[in-house]
Design a protein around this motif. Structure first.
Motif, PDB file in Angstrom:
ATOM      1  N   UNK A   1       0.714  -0.746  -0.183  1.00 36.59           N
ATOM      2  CA  UNK A   1       0.130   0.004  -0.062  1.00 36.59           C
ATOM      3  C   UNK A   1       1.428   1.468   0.227  1.00 36.59           C
ATOM      4  N   UNK A   2       1.703   1.266   0.331  1.00 41.20           N
ATOM      5  CA  UNK A   2       2.566   2.508   0.055  1.00 41.20           C
ATOM      6  C   UNK A   2       3.418   2.914  -0.756  1.00 41.20           C
ATOM      7  N   UNK A   3       3.112   1.880  -1.715  1.00 41.10           N
ATOM      8  CA  UNK A   3       3.670   1.940  -2.798  1.00 41.10           C
ATOM      9  C   UNK A   3       2.536   2.829  -4.247  1.00 41.10           C
ATOM     10  N   UNK A   4       1.192   2.173  -3.855  1.00 42.18           N
ATOM     11  CA  UNK A   4       0.434   2.755  -4.044  1.00 42.18           C
ATOM     12  C   UNK A   4       0.277   4.734  -3.112  1.00 42.18           C
ATOM     13  N   UNK A   5       0.562   4.868  -2.362  1.00 39.81           N
ATOM     14  CA  UNK A   5       0.650   6.124  -1.693  1.00 39.81           C
ATOM     15  C   UNK A   5       1.215   6.678  -2.571  1.00 39.81           C
ATOM     16  N   UNK A   6       2.413   6.130  -2.390  1.00 41.75           N
ATOM     17  CA  UNK A   6       3.985   7.053  -3.709  1.00 41.75           C
ATOM     18  C   UNK A   6       3.229   7.613  -5.079  1.00 41.75           C
ATOM     19  N   UNK A   7       2.823   6.251  -5.515  1.00 37.87           N
ATOM     20  CA  UNK A   7       1.960   6.286  -7.618  1.00 37.87           C
ATOM     21  C   UNK A   7       1.293   7.206  -7.358  1.00 37.87           C
ATOM     22  N   UNK A   8       0.182   7.769  -6.239  1.00 42.12           N
ATOM     23  CA  UNK A   8      -0.434   8.980  -6.316  1.00 42.12           C
ATOM     24  C   UNK A   8       0.073  10.149  -6.074  1.00 42.12           C
ATOM     25  N   UNK A   9       0.909   9.783  -4.800  1.00 37.52           N
ATOM     26  CA  UNK A   9       1.084  11.332  -4.514  1.00 37.52           C
ATOM     27  C   UNK A   9       2.691  11.781  -5.708  1.00 37.52           C
ATOM     28  N   UNK A  10       3.315  10.665  -6.719  1.00 39.08           N
ATOM     29  CA  UNK A  10       4.162  11.423  -7.810  1.00 39.08           C
ATOM     30  C   UNK A  10       2.726  11.432  -9.193  1.00 39.08           C
ATOM     31  N   UNK A  11       1.262  10.952  -9.420  1.00 45.32           N
ATOM     32  CA  UNK A  11       0.817  11.894 -10.278  1.00 45.32           C
ATOM     33  C   UNK A  11      -0.087  12.895  -9.747  1.00 45.32           C
ATOM     34  N   UNK A  12       0.215  13.631  -8.586  1.00 47.27           N
ATOM     35  CA  UNK A  12      -0.132  14.195  -7.980  1.00 47.27           C
ATOM     36  C   UNK A  12       1.010  15.639  -8.070  1.00 47.27           C
ATOM     37  N   UNK A  13       2.160  15.565  -7.633  1.00 49.97           N
ATOM     38  CA  UNK A  13       3.332  16.081  -8.411  1.00 49.97           C
ATOM     39  C   UNK A  13       3.056  16.736  -9.364  1.00 49.97           C
ATOM     40  N   UNK A  14       2.884  15.697 -10.753  1.00 53.40           N
ATOM     41  CA  UNK A  14       3.202  15.882 -12.090  1.00 53.40           C
ATOM     42  C   UNK A  14       2.060  16.624 -12.429  1.00 53.40           C
ATOM     43  N   UNK A  15       0.599  16.612 -11.926  1.00 51.30           N
ATOM     44  CA  UNK A  15      -0.234  16.848 -12.698  1.00 51.30           C
ATOM     45  C   UNK A  15      -0.580  17.889 -12.313  1.00 51.30           C
ATOM     46  N   UNK A  16      -0.481  19.232 -10.828  1.00 51.69           N
ATOM     47  CA  UNK A  16      -0.373  19.988 -10.130  1.00 51.69           C
ATOM     48  C   UNK A  16       0.986  20.951 -10.812  1.00 51.69           C
ATOM     49  N   UNK A  17       1.952  20.087 -10.188  1.00 52.76           N
ATOM     50  CA  UNK A  17       2.957  21.361 -12.372  1.00 52.76           C
ATOM     51  C   UNK A  17       2.501  21.577 -13.255  1.00 52.76           C
ATOM     52  N   UNK A  18       2.125  20.173 -13.949  1.00 49.29           N
ATOM     53  CA  UNK A  18       1.931  20.636 -15.287  1.00 49.29           C
ATOM     54  C   UNK A  18       0.560  21.998 -16.188  1.00 49.29           C
ATOM     55  N   UNK A  19       0.039  21.939 -14.899  1.00 51.38           N
ATOM     56  CA  UNK A  19      -1.634  22.110 -15.146  1.00 51.38           C
ATOM     57  C   UNK A  19      -2.284  22.849 -13.608  1.00 51.38           C
ATOM     58  N   UNK A  20      -0.932  23.213 -12.960  1.00 50.74           N
ATOM     59  CA  UNK A  20      -1.593  23.858 -11.903  1.00 50.74           C
ATOM     60  C   UNK A  20      -3.085  24.263 -11.086  1.00 50.74           C
ATOM     61  N   UNK A  21      -3.697  22.415 -10.824  1.00 48.80           N
ATOM     62  CA  UNK A  21      -5.169  22.461 -10.377  1.00 48.80           C
ATOM     63  C   UNK A  21      -4.405  20.530 -10.364  1.00 48.80           C
ATOM     64  N   UNK A  22      -5.486  20.605  -9.365  1.00 53.52           N
ATOM     65  CA  UNK A  22      -5.636  18.631  -8.587  1.00 53.52           C
ATOM     66  C   UNK A  22      -6.660  18.268  -9.074  1.00 53.52           C
TER      67      UNK A  22
END
Length: 165
Positions: A1-22
């Motif tokens: 489950x830690x890997x699932x959380x890490x993947x979710x954090x990675x997706x949020x980081x990429x999305x927010x840096x690119x789009x400036x929204x979550x």
């Protein structure tokens, strides 16, 4: 489950840096996986239902004040609530501090580059994508700082180094 959380954090980081929204789908997916981890008793950070609930409520309510004054986007507020669900309030406090320091550095660097345009491409990158709303009216505040991305990076750092203390 830690890997699932890490993947979710990675997706949020990429999305927010690119789009400036979550987006809501990203916030909701993180919440559902966190709740499933709690229900199945495989929560990777050793917290229970009460600490997760207090973390979610604390994270959401604290940043809701900033949203009410127009200083933060709603996605950042919801994202922080889900971070509290994953990590609990005791871990969320150092995550906030680290993320706020990173966001402050982002802001200071952007302001310096805006004033002294030695690296105009870096200044544009820090400012994020330029957007015009569909109505054609100018936005009141551009979203310069990807705060959810900095929260996600701080949470990932806590996953690696913070749990060891």
């Amino acid at each position: 489950m830690a890997l699932a959380c890490f993947f979710w954090l990675l997706l949020a980081t990429i999305y927010d840096f690119r789009e400036r929204r979550v987006p809501n789908w990203l916030v909701l997916s993180g919440a559902l996986v966190a709740l499933a981890a709690l229900a199945l008793r495989v929560q990777p950070f050793g917290i229970g239902w009460s600490e997760a609930g207090i973390g979610a409520a604390g994270g959401f309510c604290f940043l809701l004040c900033f949203y009410a004054f127009g200083l933060m986007g709603a996605g950042d507020v919801k994202f922080t609530g889900v971070l509290g669900l994953w990590f609990g309030l005791s871990a969320l406090i150092p995550i906030w501090v680290i993320a706020s320091l990173m966001a402050g550095a982002h802001s200071l660097l952007w302001l310096a580059l805006k004033r002294w345009p030695f690296f105009p491409r870096l200044a544009l990158m820090l400012a994020g994508p330029s957007r015009t709303p569909e109505s054609g009216a100018p936005t009141l505040r551009p979203r310069i700082i990807p705060y959810a991305a900095y929260l996600a990076l701080a949470a990932a750092a806590w996953m690696v180094w913070g749990r060891q203390s």
